[in-house]
Design a protein around this motif. Sequence first.
Motif, PDB file in Angstrom:
ATOM      1  N   VAL A  17     -77.282 -40.179   8.174  1.00  0.00           N
ATOM      2  CA  VAL A  17     -77.312 -41.645   8.151  1.00  0.00           C
ATOM      3  C   VAL A  17     -76.150 -42.197   7.338  1.00  0.00           C
ATOM      4  CG1 VAL A  17     -78.618 -43.613   7.266  1.00  0.00           C
ATOM      5  CG2 VAL A  17     -79.766 -41.866   8.598  1.00  0.00           C
ATOM      6  N   ILE A  18     -75.892 -41.616   6.192  1.00  0.00           N
ATOM      7  CA  ILE A  18     -74.780 -42.080   5.357  1.00  0.00           C
ATOM      8  C   ILE A  18     -73.452 -41.859   6.061  1.00  0.00           C
ATOM      9  CG2 ILE A  18     -73.530 -41.613   3.201  1.00  0.00           C
ATOM     10  CD1 ILE A  18     -76.269 -41.066   1.921  1.00  0.00           C
ATOM     11  N   THR A  19     -73.280 -40.697   6.678  1.00  0.00           N
ATOM     12  CA  THR A  19     -72.024 -40.389   7.370  1.00  0.00           C
ATOM     13  C   THR A  19     -71.761 -41.363   8.512  1.00  0.00           C
ATOM     14  OG1 THR A  19     -72.296 -38.055   6.818  1.00  0.00           O
ATOM     15  CG2 THR A  19     -70.739 -38.594   8.574  1.00  0.00           C
ATOM     16  N   PHE A  20     -72.774 -41.571   9.362  1.00  0.00           N
ATOM     17  CA  PHE A  20     -72.562 -42.472  10.490  1.00  0.00           C
ATOM     18  C   PHE A  20     -72.434 -43.920  10.054  1.00  0.00           C
ATOM     19  CE2 PHE A  20     -74.159 -38.828  12.960  1.00  0.00           C
ATOM     20  CZ  PHE A  20     -73.129 -38.764  13.885  1.00  0.00           C
ATOM     21  N   SER A  21     -73.051 -44.300   8.941  1.00  0.00           N
ATOM     22  CA  SER A  21     -72.871 -45.653   8.424  1.00  0.00           C
ATOM     23  C   SER A  21     -71.437 -45.876   7.970  1.00  0.00           C
ATOM     24  CB  SER A  21     -73.831 -45.904   7.256  1.00  0.00           C
ATOM     25  OG  SER A  21     -75.151 -45.808   7.685  1.00  0.00           O
ATOM     26  N   LEU A  23     -68.786 -44.222   9.044  1.00  0.00           N
ATOM     27  CA  LEU A  23     -67.937 -44.247  10.235  1.00  0.00           C
ATOM     28  C   LEU A  23     -68.062 -45.580  10.972  1.00  0.00           C
ATOM     29  CD1 LEU A  23     -68.502 -40.652  11.638  1.00  0.00           C
ATOM     30  CD2 LEU A  23     -66.454 -41.553  10.562  1.00  0.00           C
ATOM     31  N   TRP A  24     -69.246 -46.142  11.036  1.00  0.00           N
ATOM     32  CA  TRP A  24     -69.461 -47.424  11.704  1.00  0.00           C
ATOM     33  C   TRP A  24     -68.728 -48.545  10.975  1.00  0.00           C
ATOM     34  CZ3 TRP A  24     -72.356 -51.769  10.011  1.00  0.00           C
ATOM     35  CH2 TRP A  24     -72.513 -52.745  10.976  1.00  0.00           C
ATOM     36  N   MET A  25     -68.780 -48.530   9.635  1.00  0.00           N
ATOM     37  CA  MET A  25     -68.088 -49.571   8.862  1.00  0.00           C
ATOM     38  C   MET A  25     -66.577 -49.456   9.000  1.00  0.00           C
ATOM     39  SD  MET A  25     -70.317 -50.092   5.402  1.00  0.00           S
ATOM     40  CE  MET A  25     -70.564 -48.369   5.005  1.00  0.00           C
ATOM     41  N   VAL A  26     -66.060 -48.237   9.007  1.00  0.00           N
ATOM     42  CA  VAL A  26     -64.616 -48.044   9.177  1.00  0.00           C
ATOM     43  C   VAL A  26     -64.187 -48.515  10.555  1.00  0.00           C
ATOM     44  CG1 VAL A  26     -62.819 -46.280   9.396  1.00  0.00           C
ATOM     45  CG2 VAL A  26     -64.424 -46.188   7.493  1.00  0.00           C
ATOM     46  N   LYS A  28     -65.696 -50.729  12.445  1.00  0.00           N
ATOM     47  CA  LYS A  28     -65.831 -52.184  12.478  1.00  0.00           C
ATOM     48  C   LYS A  28     -64.624 -52.838  11.801  1.00  0.00           C
ATOM     49  CE  LYS A  28     -69.224 -55.735  11.459  1.00  0.00           C
ATOM     50  NZ  LYS A  28     -70.505 -56.028  10.809  1.00  0.00           N
ATOM     51  N   GLY A  29     -64.167 -52.262  10.710  1.00  0.00           N
ATOM     52  CA  GLY A  29     -62.993 -52.795  10.019  1.00  0.00           C
ATOM     53  C   GLY A  29     -61.731 -52.668  10.856  1.00  0.00           C
ATOM     54  N   LYS A  30     -61.589 -51.563  11.576  1.00  0.00           N
ATOM     55  CA  LYS A  30     -60.425 -51.388  12.443  1.00  0.00           C
ATOM     56  C   LYS A  30     -60.440 -52.394  13.578  1.00  0.00           C
ATOM     57  CE  LYS A  30     -59.473 -46.483  11.749  1.00  0.00           C
ATOM     58  NZ  LYS A  30     -59.464 -45.165  12.396  1.00  0.00           N
ATOM     59  N   ASN A  31     -61.621 -52.639  14.172  1.00  0.00           N
ATOM     60  CA  ASN A  31     -61.724 -53.602  15.261  1.00  0.00           C
ATOM     61  C   ASN A  31     -61.402 -55.008  14.780  1.00  0.00           C
ATOM     62  OD1 ASN A  31     -62.432 -51.606  17.065  1.00  0.00           O
ATOM     63  ND2 ASN A  31     -64.632 -52.004  16.924  1.00  0.00           N
ATOM     64  N   LYS A  32     -61.786 -55.346  13.556  1.00  0.00           N
ATOM     65  CA  LYS A  32     -61.518 -56.674  13.027  1.00  0.00           C
ATOM     66  C   LYS A  32     -60.019 -56.880  12.821  1.00  0.00           C
ATOM     67  CE  LYS A  32     -64.441 -58.529  10.253  1.00  0.00           C
ATOM     68  NZ  LYS A  32     -65.259 -58.881   9.086  1.00  0.00           N
TER      69      LYS A  32
END
Length: 51
Positions: A17-21, A23-26, A28-32
């Motif tokens: 859960v921590i790993t995928f969280s 990766l998801w935040m990174v 999301k930041g790249k898409n922004k």
Amino acid sequence: MEPIRFADILFILITLVITFSILWMVNKGKNKTKKTADPSQPKSDETIDVN
């Protein structure tokens, strides 16, 4: 070989859960940054945004 314990399963799930969280935040930041720094649509002072 000892059987797998509940604590081991819980540790693996929390780690995933921590790993995928992260990766998801990174991601999301790249898409922004891609959306805000889009060089294909230059902004001009004379451009009128109708929306």
